[in-house]
Design a protein around this motif. Structure first.
Motif, short mmCIF file in Angstrom:
data_model
loop_
_atom_site.label_atom_id
_atom_site.label_comp_id
_atom_site.label_asym_id
_atom_site.label_seq_id
_atom_site.Cartn_x
_atom_site.Cartn_y
_atom_site.Cartn_z
N VAL A 244 -0.38 -3.56 1.15
CA VAL A 244 0.13 -4.57 2.08
C VAL A 244 0.72 -5.78 1.36
O VAL A 244 1.46 -6.56 1.95
CB VAL A 244 -0.95 -5.01 3.10
CG1 VAL A 244 -1.24 -3.90 4.07
CG2 VAL A 244 -2.19 -5.49 2.42
N THR A 245 0.44 -5.91 0.07
CA THR A 245 1.05 -6.98 -0.73
C THR A 245 2.33 -6.53 -1.42
O THR A 245 2.92 -7.30 -2.17
CB THR A 245 0.06 -7.52 -1.77
OG1 THR A 245 -0.34 -6.45 -2.63
CG2 THR A 245 -1.16 -8.16 -1.11
N GLY A 246 2.75 -5.28 -1.18
CA GLY A 246 4.03 -4.81 -1.69
C GLY A 246 4.00 -4.02 -2.98
O GLY A 246 5.05 -3.68 -3.53
N LYS A 247 2.82 -3.68 -3.49
CA LYS A 247 2.74 -2.86 -4.71
C LYS A 247 2.91 -1.39 -4.37
O LYS A 247 2.31 -0.90 -3.42
CB LYS A 247 1.39 -3.04 -5.39
CG LYS A 247 1.24 -4.25 -6.22
CD LYS A 247 -0.08 -4.17 -6.95
CE LYS A 247 -0.15 -5.22 -8.04
NZ LYS A 247 -1.43 -5.15 -8.73
N ALA A 248 3.70 -0.70 -5.17
CA ALA A 248 3.91 0.73 -4.96
C ALA A 248 2.60 1.49 -5.22
O ALA A 248 1.78 1.08 -6.02
CB ALA A 248 5.00 1.24 -5.89
N THR A 249 2.43 2.60 -4.50
CA THR A 249 1.30 3.50 -4.75
C THR A 249 1.87 4.87 -5.10
O THR A 249 3.09 5.09 -5.02
CB THR A 249 0.40 3.65 -3.49
OG1 THR A 249 1.12 4.38 -2.50
CG2 THR A 249 -0.03 2.29 -2.94
N SER A 250 1.02 5.79 -5.44
CA SER A 250 1.48 7.15 -5.73
C SER A 250 1.50 8.01 -4.46
O SER A 250 1.86 9.18 -4.52
CB SER A 250 0.57 7.80 -6.78
OG SER A 250 -0.76 7.86 -6.27
N ILE A 251 1.13 7.43 -3.33
CA ILE A 251 1.06 8.19 -2.08
C ILE A 251 2.44 8.30 -1.45
O ILE A 251 3.11 7.29 -1.20
CB ILE A 251 0.07 7.54 -1.09
CG1 ILE A 251 -1.32 7.49 -1.72
CG2 ILE A 251 0.07 8.28 0.23
CD1 ILE A 251 -2.32 6.67 -0.93
N THR A 252 2.86 9.52 -1.21
CA THR A 252 4.13 9.79 -0.54
C THR A 252 3.88 10.77 0.59
O THR A 252 2.85 11.44 0.62
CB THR A 252 5.17 10.38 -1.50
OG1 THR A 252 4.69 11.63 -2.00
CG2 THR A 252 5.47 9.44 -2.66
#
Length: 180
Positions: free
Chosen positions: A138-146
């Motif tokens: 929610v703070t805008g950091k990318a995750t590995s989840i697609t």
């Protein structure tokens, strides 16, 4: 014997294995055959959510797909009408990531990964789009989840099918839809 043969032929035409018990799901003039174990829920305005059985712990909802009508099309993008060149996102706020509701949906790519026509029963063709979307904190950091969002849209029939779980066999099931 003749009834069993006819039932087997009908099931084979739907794309569902003849060894699998099925049930009929009907919506706005068409019917599809889905495995009997799938659960169908109707919302207050008559749209459907078909749950295919798996309910991952942090998921926004159980795996499955939605079948919507004019109301879902009218509010399919940021509260406005469906736009074939955008993913399905009916809310005007942050969209939560279907595989993990702790995360939000990142900005979509400029174009779908796949787009074109797709069969939707005899004599009907849907506009098809497949979006590969990424989740972020929610703070805008990318995750590995697609995840992949697949959309079948029939403008004249006012039907939209949205699948965010890559439901196995769904394209074939929709391709064998029977229209009244």
């Amino acid at each position: 014997m003749i009834v069993n043969l006819a039932l087997s032929a009908a099931l084979a035409l739907t794309g569902v294995s003849t060894g699998t018990a099925t049930k009929t799901v009907s919506f706005r003039g068409f019917s599809i055959q889905v495995p009997a174990t799938w659960k169908v829920e109707k919302d207050p305005v008559g749209n459907l959510y078909v749950s295919t059985g798996s309910c991952p712990k942090n998921a926004l909802q159980c795996a499955g797909f939605s079948i919507g009508g004019p109301g879902d099309i009218k509010t399919a993008y940021e509260g406005g009408p469906y736009r074939p060149n955008e993913p399905y996102h009916p809310g005007s706020d942050i969209g939560y990531c279907p595989p993990d509701k702790r995360y939000a949906i990142d900005q979509p790519p400029a174009r779908p990964a796949k787009a074109g026509g797709a069969p939707f029963g005899t004599g009907h063709k849907a506009r098809f789009a497949e979006w590969r979307l990424r989740c972020m904190t929610v703070t805008g950091k990318a995750t590995s989840i697609t995840y992949t969002q697949r959309i079948w849209y029939l403008a004249a029939e006012k039907v939209i099918v949205v699948d965010e779980w890559k439901t196995p066999g769904l394209a074939k099931i929709l391709g064998k839809a029977v229209w009244r």
